[in-house]
Design a protein around this motif. Structure first.
Motif, mmCIF file in Angstrom:
data_model
loop_
_atom_site.group_PDB
_atom_site.id
_atom_site.type_symbol
_atom_site.label_atom_id
_atom_site.label_comp_id
_atom_site.label_asym_id
_atom_site.label_seq_id
_atom_site.Cartn_x
_atom_site.Cartn_y
_atom_site.Cartn_z
ATOM 1 N N ASP A 276 17.706 6.273 -3.073
ATOM 2 C CA ASP A 276 16.907 5.498 -2.118
ATOM 3 C C ASP A 276 17.224 5.718 -0.647
ATOM 4 O OD1 ASP A 276 19.376 4.284 -2.372
ATOM 5 O OD2 ASP A 276 18.617 2.231 -2.414
ATOM 6 N N GLU B 282 15.350 -0.156 -8.297
ATOM 7 C CA GLU B 282 14.279 -0.999 -7.759
ATOM 8 C C GLU B 282 13.894 -0.556 -6.351
ATOM 9 O OE1 GLU B 282 11.399 -3.954 -7.312
ATOM 10 O OE2 GLU B 282 12.300 -2.977 -9.048
ATOM 11 N N ASN B 283 14.861 -0.194 -5.523
ATOM 12 C CA ASN B 283 14.555 0.308 -4.189
ATOM 13 C C ASN B 283 13.712 1.581 -4.268
ATOM 14 O OD1 ASN B 283 16.007 -1.744 -2.966
ATOM 15 N ND2 ASN B 283 17.850 -0.516 -2.673
ATOM 16 N N CYS B 284 14.048 2.438 -5.221
ATOM 17 C CA CYS B 284 13.287 3.675 -5.398
ATOM 18 C C CYS B 284 11.857 3.374 -5.839
ATOM 19 C CB CYS B 284 13.979 4.577 -6.414
ATOM 20 S SG CYS B 284 15.485 5.367 -5.805
ATOM 21 N N ARG B 285 11.703 2.371 -6.681
ATOM 22 C CA ARG B 285 10.348 1.985 -7.108
ATOM 23 C C ARG B 285 9.519 1.568 -5.902
ATOM 24 N NH1 ARG B 285 7.281 -2.047 -7.539
ATOM 25 N NH2 ARG B 285 8.885 -3.522 -6.871
ATOM 26 N N ARG B 286 10.118 0.785 -5.010
ATOM 27 C CA ARG B 286 9.390 0.344 -3.815
ATOM 28 C C ARG B 286 9.011 1.533 -2.928
ATOM 29 N NH1 ARG B 286 13.709 -3.584 -3.463
ATOM 30 N NH2 ARG B 286 13.089 -5.584 -4.375
ATOM 31 N N ILE B 287 9.956 2.462 -2.762
ATOM 32 C CA ILE B 287 9.671 3.650 -1.960
ATOM 33 C C ILE B 287 8.508 4.430 -2.563
ATOM 34 C CG2 ILE B 287 10.570 5.928 -1.290
ATOM 35 C CD1 ILE B 287 13.349 4.569 -1.065
ATOM 36 N N CYS B 288 8.574 4.628 -3.865
ATOM 37 C CA CYS B 288 7.556 5.410 -4.558
ATOM 38 C C CYS B 288 6.189 4.739 -4.504
ATOM 39 C CB CYS B 288 7.991 5.633 -6.005
ATOM 40 S SG CYS B 288 6.765 6.520 -6.989
ATOM 41 N N GLU B 289 6.130 3.490 -4.900
ATOM 42 C CA GLU B 289 4.850 2.808 -5.031
ATOM 43 C C GLU B 289 4.308 2.295 -3.700
ATOM 44 O OE1 GLU B 289 5.581 1.300 -9.640
ATOM 45 O OE2 GLU B 289 5.483 -0.176 -8.017
ATOM 46 N N ASP B 290 5.169 1.732 -2.855
ATOM 47 C CA ASP B 290 4.702 1.097 -1.624
ATOM 48 C C ASP B 290 4.627 2.061 -0.445
ATOM 49 O OD1 ASP B 290 4.687 -1.193 -3.149
ATOM 50 O OD2 ASP B 290 6.582 -1.969 -2.360
ATOM 51 N N GLU B 291 5.632 2.924 -0.315
ATOM 52 C CA GLU B 291 5.663 3.848 0.827
ATOM 53 C C GLU B 291 4.862 5.112 0.559
ATOM 54 O OE1 GLU B 291 8.933 6.614 3.234
ATOM 55 O OE2 GLU B 291 9.630 4.840 2.119
ATOM 56 N N TYR C 75 5.670 5.940 -10.698
ATOM 57 C CA TYR C 75 7.135 5.893 -10.724
ATOM 58 C C TYR C 75 7.621 5.881 -12.167
ATOM 59 C CZ TYR C 75 11.885 4.121 -9.774
ATOM 60 O OH TYR C 75 13.246 3.962 -9.704
#
Length: 207
Positions: free
Chosen positions: A137, A185-194, A199
């Motif tokens: 992340d 979870e941080n990686c999920r946010r990066i992938c999906e949101d940013e 993911y």
């Protein structure tokens, strides 16, 4: 380790293509470090004694009954985007012959950094899916985990993941399941949101 000449290999419902040993990363978790595995859990040995020509790659693919497979996956032992021009040629040849196999590339996402130009447009009309290793992340953790040869690899990978969505219908980013849950979870946010990609957390396999 003894080197061989495995260009294509089967695993599950897919046919995998091994175009190169070259890689600009030295990831801590990579199977290349496992000498006993020959570099793969899927076949006996992926260390290439030399890089196959584009004609040899095509011939190896066409030696299989392609109707058996759900996907044709360019991945193998090195970073496949080193061979992007040859891979595109292979896919074009197959399409010209009427092959309709679903095509995917598994990549670290730094092909544009490797080549010094934007390679994303070359995927258009050739690839149905690209899977990119997000791995962690932050850029600092990424450098410590993957040991990229080029500076700025983490941001280059994320930029490619955004750009490639203009040209490929399905873009997925992955992490291994050995990183902490908070990091996953941080990686999920990066992938999906940013980035806006699919993911997936993939299982880490040691041998």
């Amino acid at each position: 380790m003894e080197k061989g000449f495995t260009i294509t290999y089967e695993y599950g419902d897919n046919l995998y293509v091994n175009p190169t040993n070259r890689c600009n990363f030295n990831c801590e978790f990579c199977l290349r470090h496992n000498q006993g595995s020959g570099g793969s859990i899927y076949t006996h040995n992926l260390w290439l004694k030399r890089e196959p020509t584009k004609e040899e790659i095509l011939a190896s693919i066409e030696s299989h009954d392609l109707s058996k497979y759900k996907q044709l996956v360019f991945v193998g032992f090195g970073e496949p985007s080193y061979r992007i021009e040859d891979i595109c040629w292979v896919i074009d040849q197959m399409k010209a012959k009427g092959e309709k196999l679903y095509t995917r590339m598994d990549t670290n996402g730094t092909g544009s950094l490797i080549h010094g130009r934007d390679i994303a447009p070359e995927f258009a009309g050739r690839f149905d899916m690209v899977s990119i290793s997000l791995n962690t992340d932050t850029a600092e953790k990424y450098d410590a985990l993957c040991h990229p040869q080029q500076a700025g690899a983490y941001e280059a990978m994320k930029a490619f993941a955004k750009e490639i969505q203009k040209y490929v219908p399905t873009v997925m980013m992955t992490v291994v399941d050995t990183i902490p849950k908070e990091e996953i979870e941080n990686c999920r946010r990066i992938c999906e949101d940013e980035i806006g990609a699919i993911y997936r957390v993939r299982e880490y396999i040691e041998d």
